[in-house]
Design a protein around this motif. Structure first.
Motif, PDB file in Angstrom:
ATOM      1  N   SER B 146       0.854  -1.185   0.000  1.00 17.42           N
ATOM      2  CA  SER B 146       0.000   0.000   0.000  1.00 17.42           C
ATOM      3  C   SER B 146       0.892   1.238   0.000  1.00 17.42           C
ATOM      4  O   SER B 146       1.902   1.284   0.689  1.00 17.42           O
ATOM      5  CB  SER B 146      -0.894   0.000   1.237  1.00 17.42           C
ATOM      6  OG  SER B 146      -0.110  -0.004   2.398  1.00 17.42           O
ATOM      7  N   ALA B 183     -14.931   1.284  -1.279  1.00 17.64           N
ATOM      8  CA  ALA B 183     -13.753   0.546  -0.843  1.00 17.64           C
ATOM      9  C   ALA B 183     -13.941  -0.001   0.574  1.00 17.64           C
ATOM     10  O   ALA B 183     -12.980  -0.440   1.200  1.00 17.64           O
ATOM     11  CB  ALA B 183     -12.521   1.441  -0.912  1.00 17.64           C
ATOM     12  N   LEU B 185     -14.410   1.417   3.407  1.00 18.01           N
ATOM     13  CA  LEU B 185     -13.557   2.059   4.406  1.00 18.01           C
ATOM     14  C   LEU B 185     -14.274   3.226   5.089  1.00 18.01           C
ATOM     15  O   LEU B 185     -13.862   3.689   6.143  1.00 18.01           O
ATOM     16  CB  LEU B 185     -12.266   2.550   3.727  1.00 18.01           C
ATOM     17  CG  LEU B 185     -11.139   3.043   4.625  1.00 18.01           C
ATOM     18  CD1 LEU B 185     -10.673   1.944   5.561  1.00 18.01           C
ATOM     19  CD2 LEU B 185      -9.963   3.544   3.791  1.00 18.01           C
ATOM     20  N   GLN B 204      -6.247  -1.186   6.089  1.00 16.60           N
ATOM     21  CA  GLN B 204      -6.985   0.048   5.825  1.00 16.60           C
ATOM     22  C   GLN B 204      -6.280   0.892   4.773  1.00 16.60           C
ATOM     23  O   GLN B 204      -6.909   1.480   3.901  1.00 16.60           O
ATOM     24  CB  GLN B 204      -7.137   0.849   7.120  1.00 16.60           C
ATOM     25  CG  GLN B 204      -8.132   0.232   8.097  1.00 16.60           C
ATOM     26  CD  GLN B 204      -8.135   0.951   9.427  1.00 16.60           C
ATOM     27  OE1 GLN B 204      -7.092   1.375   9.921  1.00 16.60           O
ATOM     28  NE2 GLN B 204      -9.310   1.084  10.024  1.00 16.60           N
ATOM     29  N   GLN B 206      -4.467  -0.205   2.369  1.00 13.51           N
ATOM     30  CA  GLN B 206      -4.666  -0.796   1.050  1.00 13.51           C
ATOM     31  C   GLN B 206      -6.066  -0.471   0.533  1.00 13.51           C
ATOM     32  O   GLN B 206      -6.242  -0.177  -0.641  1.00 13.51           O
ATOM     33  CB  GLN B 206      -4.413  -2.313   1.114  1.00 13.51           C
ATOM     34  CG  GLN B 206      -4.314  -2.996  -0.231  1.00 13.51           C
ATOM     35  CD  GLN B 206      -3.169  -2.480  -1.090  1.00 13.51           C
ATOM     36  OE1 GLN B 206      -3.090  -1.306  -1.419  1.00 13.51           O
ATOM     37  NE2 GLN B 206      -2.271  -3.367  -1.473  1.00 13.51           N
ATOM     38  N   ARG B 207      -7.056  -0.485   1.430  1.00 11.46           N
ATOM     39  CA  ARG B 207      -8.400  -0.122   0.978  1.00 11.46           C
ATOM     40  C   ARG B 207      -8.471   1.362   0.621  1.00 11.46           C
ATOM     41  O   ARG B 207      -9.205   1.758  -0.280  1.00 11.46           O
ATOM     42  CB  ARG B 207      -9.443  -0.488   2.044  1.00 11.46           C
ATOM     43  CG  ARG B 207      -9.837  -1.964   1.941  1.00 11.46           C
ATOM     44  CD  ARG B 207     -10.838  -2.355   2.989  1.00 11.46           C
ATOM     45  NE  ARG B 207     -10.179  -2.528   4.283  1.00 11.46           N
ATOM     46  CZ  ARG B 207     -10.713  -2.177   5.440  1.00 11.46           C
ATOM     47  NH1 ARG B 207     -11.912  -1.632   5.479  1.00 11.46           N
ATOM     48  NH2 ARG B 207     -10.047  -2.378   6.546  1.00 11.46           N
ATOM     49  N   LYS B 237     -11.014  -9.149   3.687  1.00  9.20           N
ATOM     50  CA  LYS B 237     -11.791  -7.946   3.391  1.00  9.20           C
ATOM     51  C   LYS B 237     -11.500  -7.426   1.982  1.00  9.20           C
ATOM     52  O   LYS B 237     -12.388  -6.950   1.284  1.00  9.20           O
ATOM     53  CB  LYS B 237     -11.502  -6.864   4.431  1.00  9.20           C
ATOM     54  CG  LYS B 237     -12.185  -7.169   5.751  1.00  9.20           C
ATOM     55  CD  LYS B 237     -11.715  -6.260   6.849  1.00  9.20           C
ATOM     56  CE  LYS B 237     -12.164  -4.851   6.604  1.00  9.20           C
ATOM     57  NZ  LYS B 237     -13.353  -4.508   7.398  1.00  9.20           N
ATOM     58  N   ILE B 238     -10.249  -7.506   1.591  1.00 11.26           N
ATOM     59  CA  ILE B 238      -9.894  -7.068   0.236  1.00 11.26           C
ATOM     60  C   ILE B 238     -10.561  -7.987  -0.785  1.00 11.26           C
ATOM     61  O   ILE B 238     -11.119  -7.526  -1.788  1.00 11.26           O
ATOM     62  CB  ILE B 238      -8.360  -7.076   0.040  1.00 11.26           C
ATOM     63  CG1 ILE B 238      -7.671  -6.128   1.026  1.00 11.26           C
ATOM     64  CG2 ILE B 238      -7.991  -6.746  -1.403  1.00 11.26           C
ATOM     65  CD1 ILE B 238      -7.694  -4.685   0.660  1.00 11.26           C
ATOM     66  N   LEU B 241     -14.113  -7.274  -1.115  1.00 15.26           N
ATOM     67  CA  LEU B 241     -14.259  -6.025  -1.846  1.00 15.26           C
ATOM     68  C   LEU B 241     -14.123  -6.250  -3.351  1.00 15.26           C
ATOM     69  O   LEU B 241     -14.908  -5.741  -4.152  1.00 15.26           O
ATOM     70  CB  LEU B 241     -13.189  -5.068  -1.328  1.00 15.26           C
ATOM     71  CG  LEU B 241     -13.084  -3.693  -1.943  1.00 15.26           C
ATOM     72  CD1 LEU B 241     -14.401  -2.968  -1.783  1.00 15.26           C
ATOM     73  CD2 LEU B 241     -11.976  -2.924  -1.224  1.00 15.26           C
TER      74      LEU B 241
END
Lengths: 316, 303
Positions: B146, B183, B185, B204, B206-207, B237-238, B241
């Motif tokens: 990230s 995203a 977030l 977070q 990365q999101r 989570k990614i 997403l």
């Protein structure tokens, strides 16, 4: 035999060297103060704010020297910073690979030239050039205080220019290193969002901002203390004026010029007090720049007061 | 996001080794099901005879060189719109080079050179009339590590919009909220938009980078190992997403993690030594690979 007590003595040894630095700084401050007591006792704070410099009558005020040092250094900074950053950006971001090393080497070489050589160059090349500039200045412009004064060549402008040349390699090589250390992922992030070359460079500069400010302040510190080259071109006439053309004087220059002829003790103490002032100003500039860098870092990286919401809670 | 959906996705992602999503039984298409489903999984029956719904990126005989060394050999493939396409293969197989060729990130590297064509909506990315700045706004990218800017959360997401010339505060606020929401977030950061992005956790961040990429409204999102530096929870989570984003974006993802490819992607391309070995529906690649090399790789015999 290996023993853990070796570690302790190693730590003590290196710690002692580190302490030596601190002692040295404190020692210098103490000695400068001790040796200027006569002048401190006689003039007090007036020494900072008055302009008389009369060894015969024993009347000393350092204002013109403080002024000359700060004015010439700030002017040098104004001239040098954009050029130095331009060089750093070109070398680290834009120049063809083959040119990169030679250019970096050449700018660093500028820092290796002894200042007396800069002084000679100043006297024989820069001062005549500045004189021509001054002669060519139209009379209308000369009415502005900034350009008021006789076309002598020697004076504030020549001093600021020579200081700028001397400061450029310092600022630019530190700034260059800083840009080089900006992670390439930062530029990639910008490019991936549709940034142009220039916009990606701005991101890199933004990332290294605090370091670049440090680079500029380093140049400033260097300009404040520079002695011989400035002494040779500034004209050595103590006066407080905004004029670029008039000869002026700096703290370092007056110490260098008059130290050997300071016959009575008060005179000597006055000169050493100027040294003390220069020391204080340099330390203050350094502290201010550290604070600046620190506050900027804190704004950018430090954790904030609000607790970070655990991922699960936020999603529930 | 309701808790139950999250729970189900989490259970598939966290149980290891977990079966590929489409083998779990819940969504395997049948020939007689409705047209919608059939369109989604049109290739499930005959994996390598594709009747693509719509090809977003069309790669034709693409070669790539770093100086004298050729790192991609005659890659040809069709990447479908609104789907997740995974690129897998051992280290150094050229999958990262390939994904970075799609938005021409490799242009930054001196002496990099490409031949052949990558067409996006019929326009050659390497064609003379392609403006690379425009291209990259259309093709967003998320990186392995990230890389938020050392600015506030708000300014990070606003960056792409601002360099694009957007100044309207209300409009910015709106897009930033939407991007952060997409995203996943927004709820975590909405009360501290002006705090530093550096204070966020790795997942977070990365999101946030995904939100930043979404803010400029790309059509394609490239992800170069987006979860490889994250812990399992952040990874899930990614992945979740990514699964949601494909409704609106065409997604290409490079991954080292084969279970991840199996979980998130519709199509999978297997690369090896700069060549595209096999490209088919994800379940075909993992359950019924045509090539011996693919089989060896997905069953973990090398790599």
């Amino acid at each position: 035999m290996r023993r853990s007590s070796d570690d302790r003595s190693f730590r003590l040894g290196t710690g002692a060297f580190a302490a030596l630095v601190l002692l040295l700084v404190l020692g210098i401050a103490f000695e400068l103060t001790r040796q200027s007591m006569l002048s401190i006792a006689k003039f007090g704070l007036k020494f900072w704010t008055t302009s008389t410099w009369n060894p015969v009558s024993g009347d000393f005020g350092a204002l013109p020297f403080i002024w000359g040092t700060l004015y010439s250094s700030i002017l040098a900074l104004l001239i040098a910073t954009p050029i130095a950053l331009g060089i750093a950006i070109f070398i680290s971001e834009l120049s063809p690979r083959l040119l990169r090393q030679p250019l970096a080497y050449l700018t660093d070489l500028l820092a290796a030239i002894p200042s007396i050589v800069y002084g000679l160059w100043g006297v024989f090349v820069l001062v005549p050039f500045v004189r021509k500039l001054e002669v060519a200045t139209p009379d209308a412009l000369k009415k502005i205080p900034l350009f008021n004064g006789p076309p002598l060549g020697v004076g504030m402008l020549a001093a600021a220019l020579i200081l700028a040349v001397m400061v450029i390699p310092f600022t630019s090589s530190v700034a260059r290193e800083i840009l080089k250390n900006v992670p390439s992922t930062q530029r990639e992030a910008a490019y991936a969002l549709g940034a142009t070359r220039w916009e990606a460079i701005k991101v890199a500069i933004g990332f290294g901002k605090s370091g670049i400010i440090g680079a500029v302040m380093l140049g400033f510190g260097r300009a404040l203390g520079e002695t011989i080259a400035v002494t040779m071109v500034i004209g050595n006439s103590p006066q407080v004026t905004a004029s670029l053309f008039k000869p002026q004087y700096t703290m370092a220059a007056v110490i260098a010029n008059e130290f050997t002829e300071a016959a009575d003790e008060l005179y000597l103490h006055a000169l050493i007090e100027i040294g003390l002032l220069l020391f204080i100003i340099t330390v203050a500039v350094n502290i201010i720049s550290r604070l600046l860098i620190w506050s900027m870092k804190r704004r950018v990286v430090a954790p904030i007061a609000a607790p970070i919401v655990p991922a699960e809670e936020a999603l529930a | 996001m309701t808790a139950s959906v999250l729970q189900s996705i989490r259970s598939t992602t966290l149980e290891s080794p977990s079966p590929p999503r489409f083998l779990a039984g819940e969504k395997v298409p049948k020939a007689d099901e409705g047209a919608e489903l059939a369109q989604d999984f049109v290739s499930a029956r005959t994996p390598n005879e594709q009747t693509m719904t719509e090809s977003k990126i069309s790669v034709r005989n693409f070669d790539f060189f770093y100086g004298a060394s050729k790192v991609l050999h005659g890659i040809s493939l069709e990447i479908p719109a609104q789907k997740v396409t995974a690129l897998i293969g051992p280290s150094g197989c050229g999958k990262s080079t390939f994904i970075r060729s799609i938005n021409r990130m490799n242009d930054i590297i001196p002496e990099a050179r490409a031949t052949g064509a990558i067409m996006i909506d019929g326009q050659d990315v390497y064609g003379g009339d392609t403006d690379v700045v425009e291209l990259r706004r259309k093709v967003g990218m998320v990186f392995q590590k990230s890389n938020p800017f050392p600015k506030s959360i708000y300014e990070n997401v606003a960056y792409g919009l601002k360099i694009g010339g957007m100044r309207n505060k209300r409009q910015l606020d709106e897009i930033i909220e939407r991007s952060l929401t997409r995203a996943a977030l927004w709820h975590e950061v909405k009360d501290r938009l002006h705090a530093s992005a550096m204070a966020l956790s790795g997942g977070q961040q990365q999101r946030l980078c995904i939100a930043r990429a979404l803010a400029v409204d790309p059509e394609i999102v490239l992800m170069d190992e987006p979860a490889s530096a994250l812990d399992p929870l952040a990874t899930s989570k990614i992945e979740e997403l990514i699964y949601e984003l494909k409704d609106n974006y065409t997604i290409v993802i490079v991954t080292h993690n084969m279970q991840q490819a199996a979980r998130v992607s519709d199509r999978t391309a297997f690369f090896m030594l700069g060549k595209l070995i096999e490209y088919a529906d994800t379940n075909a690649i993992f359950m019924n690979p045509k090539e011996k090399m693919t089989e060896d790789y997905v069953t973990g015999r090398f790599g």
